[in-house]
Design a protein around this motif. Structure first.
Motif, PDB file in Angstrom:
ATOM      1  N   ASP A   1      36.014  40.005  31.942  1.00 51.49           N
ATOM      2  CA  ASP A   1      36.212  38.816  31.121  1.00 51.49           C
ATOM      3  C   ASP A   1      34.836  38.214  30.832  1.00 51.49           C
ATOM      4  OD1 ASP A   1      36.790  36.413  29.943  1.00 51.49           O
ATOM      5  OD2 ASP A   1      38.297  35.809  31.406  1.00 51.49           O
TER       6      ASP A   1
ATOM      7  N   ASP B   1      34.129  34.696  32.067  1.00 55.33           N
ATOM      8  CA  ASP B   1      34.198  34.403  33.502  1.00 55.33           C
ATOM      9  C   ASP B   1      33.146  35.225  34.235  1.00 55.33           C
ATOM     10  OD1 ASP B   1      34.798  33.803  36.099  1.00 55.33           O
ATOM     11  OD2 ASP B   1      36.859  34.555  36.047  1.00 55.33           O
TER      12      ASP B   1
ATOM     13  N   THR C   1      33.718  37.780  37.142  1.00 55.77           N
ATOM     14  CA  THR C   1      34.233  39.142  36.955  1.00 55.77           C
ATOM     15  C   THR C   1      33.120  40.158  36.733  1.00 55.77           C
ATOM     16  OG1 THR C   1      34.524  38.818  34.568  1.00 55.77           O
ATOM     17  CG2 THR C   1      36.381  38.251  35.990  1.00 55.77           C
TER      18      THR C   1
ATOM     19  N   LEU D   1      32.744  43.475  38.725  1.00 51.59           N
ATOM     20  CA  LEU D   1      33.477  44.714  38.423  1.00 51.59           C
ATOM     21  C   LEU D   1      32.693  45.647  37.499  1.00 51.59           C
ATOM     22  CD1 LEU D   1      37.108  43.393  37.942  1.00 51.59           C
ATOM     23  CD2 LEU D   1      36.327  44.974  39.696  1.00 51.59           C
TER      24      LEU D   1
ATOM     25  N   VAL E   1      38.672  49.312  37.478  1.00 51.26           N
ATOM     26  CA  VAL E   1      39.511  48.113  37.558  1.00 51.26           C
ATOM     27  C   VAL E   1      40.694  48.397  38.474  1.00 51.26           C
ATOM     28  CG1 VAL E   1      40.951  46.509  36.247  1.00 51.26           C
ATOM     29  CG2 VAL E   1      38.825  47.388  35.251  1.00 51.26           C
TER      30      VAL E   1
END
Length: 367
Positions: A1, A4, A7, A10, A15
């Motif tokens: 994202d 955000d 995140t 990641l 995922v």
């Protein structure tokens, strides 16, 4: 994202696929650390603790291995690490500025509407006092979070644990509007570590949760363990205040019949009237009248339901002393609803001649 930054962790990683991780055997061989300090020792914490310990026993039966652990200096590390009080005002400003057509633009404007419940007003006013986004106090709280997370993960690693376990809330959950004490949720919030709460049973009709916590990015493993526990138990109950829609509409009022027994015929005393249940607001309404008795002889009419340990207990005083008629609205708890739906609720008429109960009138909700 991209909106955000949290995140970003990641980036370059696969995922997590939570549905694919679901496994009824996930607890077999899992090593769980019991965080004893979060069970509490106060009398009001005993009921939740018992249910969570019983749930831990169930996990052992499902193949898990457990060990009691502590996190060195946990209280010192977690104190002052919360940031929600610093961030709320500014996060809402950001949210509203990115929401076209928002009716307000800030927490202050929300408060100015006069539409905030009294239970929330003091805390929201306090959070609106923040004068700058990156205050010294806020930055100090942020600085405490990384050492806290490192301490928790070091404990997981030291004992080769797959997860920690403790009560989500150490006391019986409060009703809306009352302060909630005994929450353990700040550990997950302030470390940023994956956490999940699963139901382990009911106390006085309200649910108790057990929290599981794992390392960074072990979310899928945590979901799998929680799933394995839920599949082997049957603790979740549909909240009585959120009934299923009927053809996309709220369910209609339920007529509650008043069923009289033989005692009324023998004594000449009777209770008549109407009763109904609003299944959406969970309110039981009475419009009742006594016959065959003088006002001065009436001590009251109580609504009773079974106690968990046997015998009866009073849910509400429907009619007061010296009255022969009453209109009353009773706010039902989940335990009250369970008793009503099971046909285990009745009105008990108390008189001077029979102060322990002259007659019983049973409630029968008709569906």
């Amino acid at each position: 994202d991209r909106n955000d930054p949290a995140t970003d962790i990641l980036a370059g990683r696969p995922v997590p696929r939570f549905v694919a991780s679901l496994d009824e055997e996930a607890l077999r061989g899992a090593r769980i650390g019991i965080l004893e300090a979060y069970f509490g020792t106060a009398p009001e914490e005993a009921a939740a603790g018992r249910l969570v310990r019983s749930a831990i026993d169930r996990m052992v039966a499902l193949g898990a291995d457990t060990i009691t652990i502590d996190i060195p200096d946990l209280e010192e590390l977690i104190t002052g690490s919360g940031v929600i009080g610093f961030e709320t005002k500014w996060d809402l400003i950001d949210y509203f500025s990115n929401t076209p057509g928002a009716p307000v633009s800030s927490l202050g404007e929300i408060l100015e509407t006069g539409l905030v419940h009294e239970a929330l007003t003091p805390r929201m006013r306090d959070r609106n006092q923040s004068e700058e986004r990156n205050s010294e106090e806020y930055l100090a709280a942020l600085a405490k979070r990384e050492p806290l997370r490192e301490a928790v993960e070091a404990t997981l690693n030291r004992h080769s644990l797959d997860a920690l376990v403790f009560p989500t809330v150490r006391t019986i959950p409060s009703v809306i509007g009352d302060p909630q004490r005994g929450s353990s949720c700040s550990l997950g919030a302030n470390t940023g570590l994956p956490s999940i709460s699963v139901p382990v049973g009911l106390v006085s009709g309200v649910p108790i949760g057990m929290e599981l916590m794992a390392r960074t990015l072990e979310d899928a493993d945590l979901v799998a363990m929680a799933y394995a526990f839920e599949q082997a138990t049957d603790h979740r109950r549909i909240p009585p205040n959120t009934p299923a829609l009927i053809e996309r509409k709220a369910p209609a009022m339920v007529v509650v019949a008043l069923r009289h027994g033989r005692a009324e015929q023998a004594s000449g005393l009777s209770l008549s009237g109407n009763s109904s249940l609003d299944p959406v607001s969970n309110k039981l309404m009475f419009d009742i009248r006594l016959r065959g008795v003088e006002e001065a002889e009436v001590l009251g009419v109580v609504l009773r339901f079974p106690h968990e340990d046997g015998g009866w207990q009073v849910a509400d005083l429907v009619m007061r002393a010296g009255q022969v008629s009453a209109r009353r609205v009773v706010s039902m708890t989940s335990r009250h609803r369970e008793a009503l739906d099971a046909g285990e609720m009745h009105l008990l008429v108390l008189t001077r001649a029979d102060p322990k109960g002259a007659i019983e009138v049973h409630l029968d909700p008709t569906r």
